[in-house]
Design a protein around this motif. Structure first.
Motif, PDB file in Angstrom:
ATOM      1  N   GLN A 153       0.832  -1.209   0.000  1.00 42.06           N
ATOM      2  CA  GLN A 153       0.000   0.000   0.000  1.00 42.06           C
ATOM      3  C   GLN A 153       0.865   1.256   0.000  1.00 42.06           C
ATOM      4  O   GLN A 153       0.595   2.209  -0.718  1.00 42.06           O
ATOM      5  N   GLU A 154       1.937   1.244   0.807  1.00 46.70           N
ATOM      6  CA  GLU A 154       2.853   2.393   0.847  1.00 46.70           C
ATOM      7  C   GLU A 154       3.496   2.622  -0.508  1.00 46.70           C
ATOM      8  O   GLU A 154       3.666   3.759  -0.936  1.00 46.70           O
ATOM      9  N   ASN A 155       3.868   1.540  -1.192  1.00 46.21           N
ATOM     10  CA  ASN A 155       4.477   1.667  -2.509  1.00 46.21           C
ATOM     11  C   ASN A 155       3.519   2.316  -3.500  1.00 46.21           C
ATOM     12  O   ASN A 155       3.925   3.110  -4.340  1.00 46.21           O
ATOM     13  N   LEU A 156       2.244   1.971  -3.413  1.00 45.88           N
ATOM     14  CA  LEU A 156       1.244   2.574  -4.292  1.00 45.88           C
ATOM     15  C   LEU A 156       1.013   4.039  -3.955  1.00 45.88           C
ATOM     16  O   LEU A 156       0.872   4.880  -4.846  1.00 45.88           O
ATOM     17  N   GLU A 157       0.989   4.344  -2.670  1.00 46.48           N
ATOM     18  CA  GLU A 157       0.693   5.705  -2.232  1.00 46.48           C
ATOM     19  C   GLU A 157       1.739   6.710  -2.680  1.00 46.48           C
ATOM     20  O   GLU A 157       1.424   7.869  -2.917  1.00 46.48           O
ATOM     21  N   GLN A 158       2.984   6.278  -2.856  1.00 44.58           N
ATOM     22  CA  GLN A 158       4.009   7.228  -3.270  1.00 44.58           C
ATOM     23  C   GLN A 158       3.748   7.778  -4.672  1.00 44.58           C
ATOM     24  O   GLN A 158       4.224   8.842  -5.018  1.00 44.58           O
ATOM     25  N   TYR A 159       2.948   7.076  -5.478  1.00 50.40           N
ATOM     26  CA  TYR A 159       2.625   7.539  -6.819  1.00 50.40           C
ATOM     27  C   TYR A 159       1.272   8.252  -6.882  1.00 50.40           C
ATOM     28  O   TYR A 159       1.013   9.015  -7.801  1.00 50.40           O
ATOM     29  N   GLN A 160       0.411   8.021  -5.913  1.00 51.78           N
ATOM     30  CA  GLN A 160      -0.933   8.582  -5.953  1.00 51.78           C
ATOM     31  C   GLN A 160      -0.953  10.099  -5.853  1.00 51.78           C
ATOM     32  O   GLN A 160      -1.834  10.744  -6.402  1.00 51.78           O
ATOM     33  N   ASP A 161       0.010  10.681  -5.180  1.00 52.01           N
ATOM     34  CA  ASP A 161       0.016  12.127  -4.983  1.00 52.01           C
ATOM     35  C   ASP A 161       0.761  12.882  -6.086  1.00 52.01           C
ATOM     36  O   ASP A 161       0.834  14.107  -6.045  1.00 52.01           O
ATOM     37  N   THR A 169       1.444  14.507  -9.744  1.00 47.88           N
ATOM     38  CA  THR A 169       0.639  15.071 -10.827  1.00 47.88           C
ATOM     39  C   THR A 169       0.880  14.257 -12.086  1.00 47.88           C
ATOM     40  O   THR A 169       1.813  13.446 -12.154  1.00 47.88           O
ATOM     41  N   ARG A 170       0.068  14.513 -13.089  1.00 53.11           N
ATOM     42  CA  ARG A 170       0.239  13.817 -14.372  1.00 53.11           C
ATOM     43  C   ARG A 170       1.643  14.075 -14.926  1.00 53.11           C
ATOM     44  O   ARG A 170       2.317  13.167 -15.387  1.00 53.11           O
ATOM     45  N   LEU A 224       4.185  12.095 -13.044  1.00 56.56           N
ATOM     46  CA  LEU A 224       4.112  10.683 -13.422  1.00 56.56           C
ATOM     47  C   LEU A 224       4.788  10.437 -14.772  1.00 56.56           C
ATOM     48  O   LEU A 224       5.500   9.443 -14.942  1.00 56.56           O
TER      49      LEU A 224
END
Length: 138
Positions: A93-101, A103-104, A107
């Motif tokens: 979950q932590e690994n996913l969260e680092q990308y969720q915040d 911007t396009r 990314l």
């Protein structure tokens, strides 16, 4: 997790491999390229933290290694505990969260950086492969 457990990269790798079914010393050394003593050390530490349960099954096991059938004593085997599964889920979950915040634009930049890194690694690997081939044929 409520308690913060400091794990080495090798420990995390072993936990992930156990989750994927590489649950004994022989399978782990084959899939991770770690040495037996490194896996055994990790087993001790992970068991002390309550993340895995280690057993040493009796008897012998037959496996094909490098194309040859071999029979040897059953290696130590590990199973994730509930605490170990929870730690891995939280880590995922932590690994996913680092990308969720991101911007396009961020990314896209991150993707381009990773693609460049993969390309660089492929080039380095090809150079290394040629060096090894040259050394072997000398």
């Amino acid at each position: 997790m409520s308690e913060d457990i400091a794990l080495r990269e090798e420990d995390r790798l072993i936990l992930q491999q156990i989750r994927e079914g590489n649950d004994d010393v022989q399978k782990l050394t084959e899939s991770t390229l770690l040495e037996n003593h490194q896996v055994n050390y990790a087993f001790e530490k992970l068991e002390e933290h309550g993340l895995i349960h280690v057993t040493k099954p009796d008897g012998y096991i037959e496996r094909t290694i490098n194309g040859q059938k071999r029979v040897f004593q059953h290696p130590k085997q590990a199973e994730l505990t509930k605490k170990g599964r929870t730690l891995l889920q939280e880590s995922d979950q932590e690994n996913l969260e680092q990308y969720q915040d991101l911007t396009r634009k961020e990314l896209v930049e991150k993707t381009q950086q990773l693609e460049q890194r993969v390309n660089d690694l492929e080039i380095s690997f090809e150079i290394f492969r040629k060096q090894v081939q040259k050394r072997i044929t000398q």
